[in-house]
Design a protein around this motif. Structure first.
Motif, PDB file in Angstrom:
ATOM      1  N   MET A  35       0.870  -1.162   0.000  1.00 16.29           N
ATOM      2  CA  MET A  35       0.000   0.000   0.000  1.00 16.29           C
ATOM      3  C   MET A  35       0.919   1.228   0.000  1.00 16.29           C
ATOM      4  SD  MET A  35      -3.229   1.095   2.536  1.00 16.29           S
ATOM      5  CE  MET A  35      -2.963  -0.214   3.664  1.00 16.29           C
ATOM      6  N   ASP A  36       0.730   2.126  -0.960  1.00 21.06           N
ATOM      7  CA  ASP A  36       1.574   3.317  -1.013  1.00 21.06           C
ATOM      8  C   ASP A  36       1.158   4.325   0.065  1.00 21.06           C
ATOM      9  OD1 ASP A  36      -0.509   5.043  -1.946  1.00 21.06           O
ATOM     10  OD2 ASP A  36      -0.041   4.584  -4.025  1.00 21.06           O
ATOM     11  N   ARG A  68      -2.148  -5.082   8.886  1.00 20.23           N
ATOM     12  CA  ARG A  68      -1.562  -6.289   8.310  1.00 20.23           C
ATOM     13  C   ARG A  68      -2.301  -6.616   7.025  1.00 20.23           C
ATOM     14  NH1 ARG A  68      -3.702 -11.830  11.047  1.00 20.23           N
ATOM     15  NH2 ARG A  68      -5.820 -11.114  11.392  1.00 20.23           N
ATOM     16  N   ARG A  69      -1.547  -7.129   6.077  1.00 17.67           N
ATOM     17  CA  ARG A  69      -2.137  -7.512   4.798  1.00 17.67           C
ATOM     18  C   ARG A  69      -2.649  -8.942   4.894  1.00 17.67           C
ATOM     19  NH1 ARG A  69       1.844  -6.812   0.473  1.00 17.67           N
ATOM     20  NH2 ARG A  69       2.562  -8.840   1.143  1.00 17.67           N
ATOM     21  N   LEU A  70      -3.908  -9.126   4.508  1.00 21.06           N
ATOM     22  CA  LEU A  70      -4.500 -10.467   4.494  1.00 21.06           C
ATOM     23  C   LEU A  70      -4.278 -11.152   3.154  1.00 21.06           C
ATOM     24  CD1 LEU A  70      -7.883  -9.799   6.319  1.00 21.06           C
ATOM     25  CD2 LEU A  70      -5.711 -10.561   7.288  1.00 21.06           C
ATOM     26  N   GLU A  71      -4.372 -10.352   2.098  1.00 19.26           N
ATOM     27  CA  GLU A  71      -4.125 -10.825   0.733  1.00 19.26           C
ATOM     28  C   GLU A  71      -3.872  -9.585  -0.110  1.00 19.26           C
ATOM     29  OE1 GLU A  71      -8.341 -11.590  -1.244  1.00 19.26           O
ATOM     30  OE2 GLU A  71      -8.188 -12.631   0.682  1.00 19.26           O
ATOM     31  N   GLU A 113      -3.878  -6.329  -1.720  1.00 17.42           N
ATOM     32  CA  GLU A 113      -4.735  -5.138  -1.595  1.00 17.42           C
ATOM     33  C   GLU A 113      -5.816  -5.244  -0.524  1.00 17.42           C
ATOM     34  OE1 GLU A 113      -4.062  -2.224  -3.152  1.00 17.42           O
ATOM     35  OE2 GLU A 113      -2.333  -3.220  -4.035  1.00 17.42           O
ATOM     36  N   VAL A 114      -5.745  -6.218   0.370  1.00 18.46           N
ATOM     37  CA  VAL A 114      -6.713  -6.350   1.467  1.00 18.46           C
ATOM     38  C   VAL A 114      -5.962  -6.188   2.773  1.00 18.46           C
ATOM     39  CG1 VAL A 114      -8.411  -7.835   2.605  1.00 18.46           C
ATOM     40  CG2 VAL A 114      -8.184  -7.880   0.104  1.00 18.46           C
ATOM     41  N   TRP A 115      -6.241  -5.069   3.460  1.00 15.06           N
ATOM     42  CA  TRP A 115      -5.555  -4.724   4.699  1.00 15.06           C
ATOM     43  C   TRP A 115      -6.561  -4.584   5.827  1.00 15.06           C
ATOM     44  CZ3 TRP A 115      -0.226  -4.063   4.968  1.00 15.06           C
ATOM     45  CH2 TRP A 115       0.457  -4.065   3.730  1.00 15.06           C
ATOM     46  N   ARG A 116      -6.125  -4.890   7.059  1.00 16.13           N
ATOM     47  CA  ARG A 116      -6.964  -4.738   8.252  1.00 16.13           C
ATOM     48  C   ARG A 116      -6.150  -4.079   9.360  1.00 16.13           C
ATOM     49  NH1 ARG A 116      -9.972  -5.821   4.927  1.00 16.13           N
ATOM     50  NH2 ARG A 116     -11.549  -7.411   4.796  1.00 16.13           N
ATOM     51  N   VAL A 117      -6.831  -3.266  10.154  1.00 16.07           N
ATOM     52  CA  VAL A 117      -6.206  -2.649  11.328  1.00 16.07           C
ATOM     53  C   VAL A 117      -6.133  -3.712  12.419  1.00 16.07           C
ATOM     54  CG1 VAL A 117      -6.408  -0.847  13.081  1.00 16.07           C
ATOM     55  CG2 VAL A 117      -7.185  -0.401  10.744  1.00 16.07           C
ATOM     56  N   VAL A 118      -4.933  -3.909  12.982  1.00 18.32           N
ATOM     57  CA  VAL A 118      -4.765  -4.867  14.074  1.00 18.32           C
ATOM     58  C   VAL A 118      -4.352  -4.192  15.382  1.00 18.32           C
ATOM     59  CG1 VAL A 118      -4.321  -6.857  12.590  1.00 18.32           C
ATOM     60  CG2 VAL A 118      -2.399  -5.446  13.381  1.00 18.32           C
ATOM     61  N   GLN A 119      -4.066  -2.896  15.323  1.00 12.70           N
ATOM     62  CA  GLN A 119      -3.707  -2.124  16.522  1.00 12.70           C
ATOM     63  C   GLN A 119      -3.978  -0.657  16.260  1.00 12.70           C
ATOM     64  OE1 GLN A 119      -0.838   0.190  16.556  1.00 12.70           O
ATOM     65  NE2 GLN A 119      -1.460   0.821  18.574  1.00 12.70           N
ATOM     66  N   HIS A 120      -4.515   0.032  17.288  1.00 16.30           N
ATOM     67  CA  HIS A 120      -4.701   1.480  17.214  1.00 16.30           C
ATOM     68  C   HIS A 120      -4.673   2.036  18.628  1.00 16.30           C
ATOM     69  CE1 HIS A 120      -6.021   5.373  15.750  1.00 16.30           C
ATOM     70  NE2 HIS A 120      -6.923   5.385  16.719  1.00 16.30           N
ATOM     71  N   GLN A 121      -4.041   3.183  18.803  1.00 16.62           N
ATOM     72  CA  GLN A 121      -4.051   3.855  20.106  1.00 16.62           C
ATOM     73  C   GLN A 121      -4.119   5.351  19.892  1.00 16.62           C
ATOM     74  OE1 GLN A 121      -1.621   5.880  22.073  1.00 16.62           O
ATOM     75  NE2 GLN A 121      -0.719   6.308  20.095  1.00 16.62           N
ATOM     76  N   GLN A 122      -4.706   6.043  20.887  1.00 18.57           N
ATOM     77  CA  GLN A 122      -4.815   7.506  20.862  1.00 18.57           C
ATOM     78  C   GLN A 122      -4.367   8.053  22.212  1.00 18.57           C
ATOM     79  OE1 GLN A 122      -8.829   8.607  19.871  1.00 18.57           O
ATOM     80  NE2 GLN A 122      -8.890   7.262  18.096  1.00 18.57           N
ATOM     81  N   THR A 123      -3.472   9.030  22.170  1.00 15.56           N
ATOM     82  CA  THR A 123      -3.020   9.701  23.383  1.00 15.56           C
ATOM     83  C   THR A 123      -3.305  11.183  23.231  1.00 15.56           C
ATOM     84  OG1 THR A 123      -1.234   8.089  23.642  1.00 15.56           O
ATOM     85  CG2 THR A 123      -1.053  10.146  24.901  1.00 15.56           C
ATOM     86  N   PRO A 124      -4.302  11.711  23.967  1.00 20.21           N
ATOM     87  CA  PRO A 124      -4.568  13.148  23.900  1.00 20.21           C
ATOM     88  C   PRO A 124      -3.406  13.933  24.515  1.00 20.21           C
ATOM     89  CG  PRO A 124      -6.205  12.014  25.286  1.00 20.21           C
ATOM     90  CD  PRO A 124      -5.204  11.005  24.843  1.00 20.21           C
TER      91      PRO A 124
END
Length: 124
Positions: free
Chosen positions: A1-2, A97-100, A102-113
């Motif tokens: 993914m560019d 992470r890429r599943l196949e 052009e198919v990507w999924r979010v596996v981690q996300h965090q937010q720090t205000p």
């Protein structure tokens, strides 16, 4: 993914509807957010988004991208979001992470205000 697609993908997670979110967030995802329950699974995050108004605008700056191995993208950035007179700001990270092809999924996300230093510590 560019790089352009990475940032478009990330922005869409802030502004698009719950169905879009459900499509892009992995059930095994872990999220850390600045409000209770603080740590959510992908399924819990999807449920939370379904009942939360989406952000109408998102501005991303200080963008960083790392590709530590094939099929894995880690990003960090500063987000400023707004909706209906409400503003929000945080430093964020996400991992895809890429599943196949052009198919990507979010596996981690965090937010720090922004961290606020108590007045006693500043003057002391």
């Amino acid at each position: 993914m560019d790089d352009d697609r990475v940032w478009s993908f990330e922005k869409s997670l802030w502004t698009c509807d719950a169905d879009h979110y459900r499509e892009l967030v992995d059930d095994e995802c872990l999220m850390v957010l600045p409000q209770p329950p603080f740590v959510l699974s992908g399924t819990q995050a999807i449920e939370a988004v379904a009942s939360t108004p989406r952000w109408s605008q998102i501005e991303i700056s200080d963008e960083r991208i790392s590709r530590p191995q094939e099929g894995l993208i880690v990003i960090a950035y500063h987000a400023k979001a707004s909706r209906e007179g409400e503003a929000y700001e945080a430093r964020c990270t996400s991992t895809y992470r890429r599943l196949e092809h052009e198919v990507w999924r979010v596996v981690q996300h965090q937010q720090t205000p922004p961290l606020v230093t108590p007045a006693a510590e500043v003057s002391g």
